[in-house]
Design an enzyme around this catalytic site. Structure first.
Site, PDB file in Angstrom:
ATOM      1  N   GLY A 128       3.864   0.912 -10.559  1.00 26.43           N
ATOM      2  CA  GLY A 128       3.510  -0.369 -11.159  1.00 26.43           C
ATOM      3  C   GLY A 128       3.092  -0.313 -12.618  1.00 26.43           C
ATOM      4  N   ASP A 158      -1.622  -1.025 -13.098  1.00 27.19           N
ATOM      5  CA  ASP A 158      -1.158  -2.365 -13.421  1.00 27.19           C
ATOM      6  C   ASP A 158      -2.216  -3.418 -13.121  1.00 27.19           C
ATOM      7  OD1 ASP A 158      -0.970  -1.949 -10.676  1.00 27.19           O
ATOM      8  OD2 ASP A 158       1.151  -2.497 -10.519  1.00 27.19           O
ATOM      9  N   ASP A 188      -7.069  -5.209  -7.560  1.00 23.84           N
ATOM     10  CA  ASP A 188      -7.084  -6.313  -6.601  1.00 23.84           C
ATOM     11  C   ASP A 188      -8.267  -6.065  -5.654  1.00 23.84           C
ATOM     12  OD1 ASP A 188      -5.993  -8.557  -5.220  1.00 23.84           O
ATOM     13  OD2 ASP A 188      -4.836  -7.247  -3.907  1.00 23.84           O
ATOM     14  N   SER A 189      -8.051  -5.404  -4.528  1.00 25.29           N
ATOM     15  CA  SER A 189      -9.186  -5.065  -3.661  1.00 25.29           C
ATOM     16  C   SER A 189     -10.073  -4.018  -4.329  1.00 25.29           C
ATOM     17  CB  SER A 189      -8.689  -4.516  -2.318  1.00 25.29           C
ATOM     18  OG  SER A 189      -8.113  -3.240  -2.486  1.00 25.29           O
ATOM     19  N   GLY A 190      -9.514  -3.232  -5.247  1.00 22.67           N
ATOM     20  CA  GLY A 190     -10.259  -2.136  -5.880  1.00 22.67           C
ATOM     21  C   GLY A 190     -10.178  -0.839  -5.095  1.00 22.67           C
ATOM     22  N   LYS A 207      -7.861  -9.213 -10.628  1.00 26.01           N
ATOM     23  CA  LYS A 207      -8.121 -10.379  -9.779  1.00 26.01           C
ATOM     24  C   LYS A 207      -9.549 -10.239  -9.262  1.00 26.01           C
ATOM     25  CE  LYS A 207      -3.456 -10.719  -7.819  1.00 26.01           C
ATOM     26  NZ  LYS A 207      -2.722 -10.533  -6.541  1.00 26.01           N
TER      27      LYS A 207
HETATM   28  P1  5GP Z   1      -5.874  -2.660  -4.775  1.00 24.37           P
HETATM   29  O1  5GP Z   1      -5.942  -1.294  -4.164  1.00 24.37           O
HETATM   30  O2  5GP Z   1      -6.815  -2.895  -5.923  1.00 24.37           O
HETATM   31  O3  5GP Z   1      -5.966  -3.726  -3.714  1.00 24.37           O
HETATM   32  O4  5GP Z   1      -4.423  -2.884  -5.280  1.00 24.37           O
HETATM   33  C1  5GP Z   1      -3.880  -2.230  -6.296  1.00 24.37           C
HETATM   34  C2  5GP Z   1      -2.372  -2.210  -6.116  1.00 24.37           C
HETATM   35  O5  5GP Z   1      -1.909  -3.319  -5.317  1.00 24.37           O
HETATM   36  C3  5GP Z   1      -1.737  -2.408  -7.453  1.00 24.37           C
HETATM   37  O6  5GP Z   1      -1.539  -1.179  -8.105  1.00 24.37           O
HETATM   38  C4  5GP Z   1      -0.435  -3.103  -7.087  1.00 24.37           C
HETATM   39  O7  5GP Z   1       0.516  -2.102  -6.774  1.00 24.37           O
HETATM   40  C5  5GP Z   1      -0.739  -3.885  -5.837  1.00 24.37           C
HETATM   41  N1  5GP Z   1      -0.976  -5.310  -6.127  1.00 24.37           N
HETATM   42  C6  5GP Z   1      -2.130  -6.000  -6.042  1.00 24.37           C
HETATM   43  N2  5GP Z   1      -1.973  -7.286  -6.392  1.00 24.37           N
HETATM   44  C7  5GP Z   1      -0.672  -7.412  -6.737  1.00 24.37           C
HETATM   45  C8  5GP Z   1       0.122  -8.519  -7.231  1.00 24.37           C
HETATM   46  O8  5GP Z   1      -0.311  -9.656  -7.446  1.00 24.37           O
HETATM   47  N3  5GP Z   1       1.431  -8.243  -7.471  1.00 24.37           N
HETATM   48  C9  5GP Z   1       1.985  -7.011  -7.271  1.00 24.37           C
HETATM   49  N4  5GP Z   1       3.275  -6.861  -7.540  1.00 24.37           N
HETATM   50  N5  5GP Z   1       1.268  -5.960  -6.826  1.00 24.37           N
HETATM   51  C10 5GP Z   1      -0.042  -6.163  -6.564  1.00 24.37           C
HETATM   52 MG    MG Z   2       0.171   0.045  -7.948  1.00 24.51          MG
END
Ligand code: 5GP
Ligand code: MG
Length: 173
Positions: free
Chosen positions: A40, A94, A97-99, A125
């Site tokens: 990403g 990139d 989101d959840s972290g 987010k």
């Molecule tokens: P986390 O572990 O913080 O939930 O998510 C991180 C990963 O989730 C990011 O590196 C990405 O790959 C994916 N992700 C989270 N939100 C989005 C989104 O809105 N669009 C896309 N394409 N990927 C997301």
């Molecule tokens: Mg990613």
């Protein structure tokens, strides 16, 4: 459904330039290893590293894949980091989101004996953090609402990474 632009390429360019200058100030005395999370972050990391006018910056790439069930975070698979003893590690992704992804990568970098670990994301987010997730990234390009975005490296099922703008994908399913 067609993606609709949320952040235009010109605004991405401007913000990435500012982030690069901010990072150059922060790391002037200790050039970092940029640890870019694939796939990403490939556009963001490519532009960001060229906006950091420091000698001695090192770039490394690791695949971090979270196997998602729709938009729900799932199990994370992270390539081994190797030994980072004494290094100043800047994890670049990139989006936070959840972290959970960044929390795992930061923990892995500390376990690999990094001297310091900081995080830089293009998108945040803030309303989506989960318990156990990294509460905040150290450097953030843009905070965005809870929408599924694609483009500038971000995909949906392998598509849309090549879009120059960050776009909202309605009903990603
Ligand atoms: P986390 O572990 O913080 O939930 O998510 C991180 C990963 O989730 C990011 O590196 C990405 O790959 C994916 N992700 C989270 N939100 C989005 C989104 O809105 N669009 C896309 N394409 N990927 C997301
Ligand atoms: Mg990613």
């Amino acid at each position: 459904m067609r993606p609709t632009p949320l952040i235009r390429a010109a605004d991405l360019r401007r913000r990435v330039r500012h982030l690069g200058a901010e990072l150059a100030r922060e790391y002037s005395a200790r050039p970092p290893i940029i640890l870019a999370l694939m796939d990403g972050a490939f556009c963001f990391a490519a532009d960001l590293c060229r906006a950091i006018p420091l000698e001695g910056v090192e770039l490394q790439f690791r695949r971090a894949a979270s196997y998602r069930d729709g938009t729900e975070p799932g199990r994370l698979e992270l390539e081994p980091l190797g030994d980072l003893a004494g290094e100043h590690v800047l994890v670049v992704d990139d989006i936070i989101d959840s972290g959970l992804t960044l929390a795992a990568v930061v923990a892995a970098a500390h376990a690999a004996r990094a001297e310091s670990v900081a995080t830089c994301v293009l998108l945040d987010k803030p309303g989506r953090r989960r318990p156990g997730g990294l509460p905040r990234a150290d450097h953030v390009g843009f905070a965005i609402p809870d929408l599924f975005v694609v483009g500038y490296g971000l995909d949906h099922q392998g598509r849309w990474r090549h879009l120059p703008d960050v776009c909202v994908l309605p009903d990603p399913g």
